[in-house]
Design an enzyme around this catalytic site. Sequence first.
Site, PDB file in Angstrom:
ATOM      1  N   LYS A 189       1.420  12.984  -3.199  1.00  0.00           N
ATOM      2  CA  LYS A 189       0.907  13.830  -2.006  1.00  0.00           C
ATOM      3  C   LYS A 189       1.885  14.960  -1.565  1.00  0.00           C
ATOM      4  CE  LYS A 189      -1.201   9.571   0.199  1.00  0.00           C
ATOM      5  NZ  LYS A 189      -0.743   8.708  -0.868  1.00  0.00           N
TER       6      LYS A 189
ATOM      7  N   PHE B  59       2.190   2.833   4.966  1.00  0.00           N
ATOM      8  CA  PHE B  59       2.610   4.376   5.446  1.00  0.00           C
ATOM      9  C   PHE B  59       1.590   5.350   5.170  1.00  0.00           C
ATOM     10  CE2 PHE B  59       4.794   8.109   3.867  1.00  0.00           C
ATOM     11  CZ  PHE B  59       5.374   8.382   5.134  1.00  0.00           C
ATOM     12  N   ASP B  60       1.051   5.092   3.791  1.00  0.00           N
ATOM     13  CA  ASP B  60       0.185   6.094   3.189  1.00  0.00           C
ATOM     14  C   ASP B  60      -1.207   6.073   3.724  1.00  0.00           C
ATOM     15  OD1 ASP B  60       1.249   6.966   0.307  1.00  0.00           O
ATOM     16  OD2 ASP B  60       1.811   4.961   0.904  1.00  0.00           O
ATOM     17  N   VAL B  61      -1.590   4.662   4.259  1.00  0.00           N
ATOM     18  CA  VAL B  61      -2.701   4.578   5.063  1.00  0.00           C
ATOM     19  C   VAL B  61      -2.699   5.531   6.323  1.00  0.00           C
ATOM     20  CG1 VAL B  61      -4.570   3.296   5.915  1.00  0.00           C
ATOM     21  CG2 VAL B  61      -3.453   2.608   3.882  1.00  0.00           C
TER      22      VAL B  61
END
Length: 241
Positions: free
Chosen positions: A160, A181-183
């Site tokens: 990302k 965290f990514d969600v």
Amino acid sequence: MRLSVVVPAYREAGRLGETVATLRSALASVHDEGGVEIVVVDDGSDDGTAAAGRAAGADVVVEFPVNRGKGAAVRAGMRIASGAVVAFTDADLSYPPHQILGLLEEVEQGADAAVGDRRHPDSVAVTDASWLRRTGSRAVAAVCRFLRLGRGRDTQCGLKAFSREAASELLDASVMDRFAFDVELLFLADRLGMRVRDVSVEVVNSRVSSVRVASDGWKLVLDMFRIRTRAMLGRYPHGDP
């Protein structure tokens, strides 16, 4: 600095030197035209990961005394990074790093964020993921849809990039320290109306990983419910629900 690349690392002393060298080689053109900064965050390793990062020539090495999770590591690295564009990728380089150039281009052309999407029609898996990982990815996507956490993005793709401004806004609002965290990051990006580009990727699925699919998967799902609860209680910045 044109680009910073954050590498969260846990017990990666054995391959971190190769990781840093491969990043340098793949991003040489950016180094020559604006500069590249590599930030390694040792997430409480006990095998000399931080020392390996320094020996490999990482520009910045952050060392946690205890393991805090991928989210905490990426957040710390992104906060200290100086690049106009900040990317993060996994230490095992499951996503060959020349692909960061495509994400950089998307952000420099006006996107707030560019994220890898393994389900993109142009994406390629050089090696197949295990049955357990494929099942886990489908389960995470199903829970995301059920909880209305974002717009169906491939949240767990470990590649990302964000503009400096977008990164600052997202980091100020995010609280999840581990794999959710990514969600949370992409949920907030959509909630705040940011321009997010989904980018095709080439992925080399590693057979060696610090991720424990079953136990870490349950923790991820629980944290996803916490994200939805925080949103319902108004604990995130206002935007789309």
